[in-house]
Design a protein around this motif. Structure first.
Motif, short mmCIF file in Angstrom:
data_model
loop_
_atom_site.label_atom_id
_atom_site.label_comp_id
_atom_site.label_asym_id
_atom_site.label_seq_id
_atom_site.Cartn_x
_atom_site.Cartn_y
_atom_site.Cartn_z
N PRO A 103 0.80 -1.24 0.00
CA PRO A 103 0.00 0.00 0.00
C PRO A 103 0.83 1.27 0.00
O PRO A 103 0.35 2.33 -0.43
CB PRO A 103 -0.82 -0.12 1.30
N MET A 104 2.09 1.20 0.45
CA MET A 104 2.93 2.39 0.49
C MET A 104 3.45 2.76 -0.90
O MET A 104 3.65 3.95 -1.19
CB MET A 104 4.10 2.17 1.45
N ILE A 109 -4.15 7.10 -6.18
CA ILE A 109 -5.39 7.10 -6.95
C ILE A 109 -5.93 5.68 -7.09
O ILE A 109 -7.15 5.46 -7.07
CB ILE A 109 -5.19 7.76 -8.33
N VAL A 110 -5.03 4.69 -7.21
CA VAL A 110 -5.48 3.30 -7.28
C VAL A 110 -6.08 2.87 -5.95
O VAL A 110 -7.14 2.22 -5.90
CB VAL A 110 -4.30 2.38 -7.67
N THR A 111 -5.43 3.24 -4.86
CA THR A 111 -5.96 2.93 -3.54
C THR A 111 -7.31 3.59 -3.31
O THR A 111 -8.25 2.95 -2.81
CB THR A 111 -4.97 3.39 -2.45
N GLY A 112 -7.42 4.86 -3.71
CA GLY A 112 -8.67 5.58 -3.51
C GLY A 112 -9.83 4.98 -4.30
O GLY A 112 -10.92 4.77 -3.76
N HIS A 140 -8.55 5.77 5.88
CA HIS A 140 -7.35 6.34 6.47
C HIS A 140 -6.62 5.31 7.33
O HIS A 140 -5.38 5.29 7.36
CB HIS A 140 -7.71 7.58 7.29
N ILE A 141 -7.38 4.46 8.03
CA ILE A 141 -6.74 3.39 8.79
C ILE A 141 -5.97 2.47 7.85
O ILE A 141 -4.85 2.03 8.16
CB ILE A 141 -7.79 2.60 9.60
N PHE A 205 -5.37 13.73 0.46
CA PHE A 205 -6.41 14.30 -0.40
C PHE A 205 -6.99 13.26 -1.35
O PHE A 205 -8.21 13.11 -1.44
CB PHE A 205 -5.85 15.47 -1.22
N VAL A 206 -6.13 12.51 -2.04
CA VAL A 206 -6.59 11.64 -3.12
C VAL A 206 -7.53 10.56 -2.60
O VAL A 206 -8.65 10.39 -3.09
CB VAL A 206 -5.39 11.01 -3.86
N VAL A 207 -7.08 9.81 -1.58
CA VAL A 207 -7.92 8.75 -1.03
C VAL A 207 -9.19 9.33 -0.43
O VAL A 207 -10.29 8.78 -0.60
CB VAL A 207 -7.14 7.93 0.01
#
Length: 270
Positions: A103-104, A109-112, A140-141, A205-207
């Motif tokens: 995830p890091m 944008i993919v995560t969001g 966020h967690i 912001f993105v997520v």
């Protein structure tokens, strides 16, 4: 060579912190139009307007609630995960750490987008509310958790693995050994992960944009302002947030320095 290294270091710090210094200076600008290029005098007018803007304060409140909850939960889960990972065998630990690191390095944008699709699908399957505060906190967690794990893991590696067993041999229960021996040893890593999770949550912001629904966080609110004009109130708000983070870092550093001195004192006496 030392002079060149010092000049290079100075230029790096100048490049990093000059924009923040300019932002702080112009947060006290008395210009009625909020000029970002001409400083007309010292004034607290933008700080006064900041605390009178209900929409901005609502976005700030949402941001702080999400950051505090996400940082606290991710710190607890990340610490527990780090303890479990250190007890795995070599190959399983390597696989789990690769999954943790993903995830890091994954684009935000993919995560969001993936989290948004997950929450929407979950709402359709089990019912419930649409995207909002709950989805923001869960998102966020999700992206704060790996940073906490990577902050706690080095402290667990540095700690003598026999300390907990020695405490139990001296009469401690497993729970007491953890809270009285293990936890104090890894507390610097836990606090580092907590602060990192808190700042990452505030900054995201993105997520947040993809998982917020109708809930506005501070970055989303500022983004919506850029379509028209960014108010100088943002300078005042950014200065306040920067000051809070600096105070937190100073408190942690002072506490860490005191702990090191207290640990070194008995060793010197011996």
């Amino acid at each position: 060579m030392k002079t060149a290294a010092r000049i290079y270091t100075f230029l790096i710090f100048l490049f990093l912190y000059a924009p923040i210094v300019v932002l702080i200076i112009f947060s006290f600008n008395s210009s009625s139009v909020g000029s970002r290029s001409v400083f007309t005098g010292f004034s607290l007018r933008w700080y006064n307007q900041l605390f009178q803007d209900s929409m901005l304060l609502a976005a700030l409140r949402n941001t702080l609630i999400i950051a505090v909850v996400a940082a606290a939960v991710s710190t607890v889960l990340g610490t527990a995960a780090a303890l479990g990972i250190t007890r795995m065998n070599k190959w399983l630990r390597r696989v789990v750490m690769d999954v943790t690191n993903f995830p890091m390095v994954n684009p935000d944008i993919v995560t969001g987008v993936s989290l948004m699709l997950l929450f929407v699908a979950g709402n359709k399957l089990i019912g419930g509310s649409t995207l909002g505060m709950a989805s923001l906190i869960l998102a966020h967690i999700t992206f704060c958790l790996p940073y906490v794990i990577l902050s706690v893991m080095p402290k667990l590696r540095q700690m003598d693995p026999n300390l907990a067993e020695a405490a139990q041999d001296l009469g401690c229960t497993p729970r007491a050994a953890f809270f009285k021996v293990v936890l104090p040893e890894i507390m610097p890593g836990i606090m580092t992960g907590l602060i990192m999770a808190f700042t990452l949550s505030i900054d995201d912001f993105v997520v947040s944009y993809f998982t917020s629904g109708t809930t506005q966080t501070l970055p989303i609110f500022i983004y919506s302002m850029t379509r028209k004009r960014v108010s100088p109130e943002i300078n005042a708000l950014s200065t306040c947030l920067f000051g809070i983070i600096i105070v937190l870092l100073l408190i942690i550093n002072v506490r860490t320095a005191k702990d090191k001195k207290s640990d070194e004192a008995p060793a010197k006496e011996v």
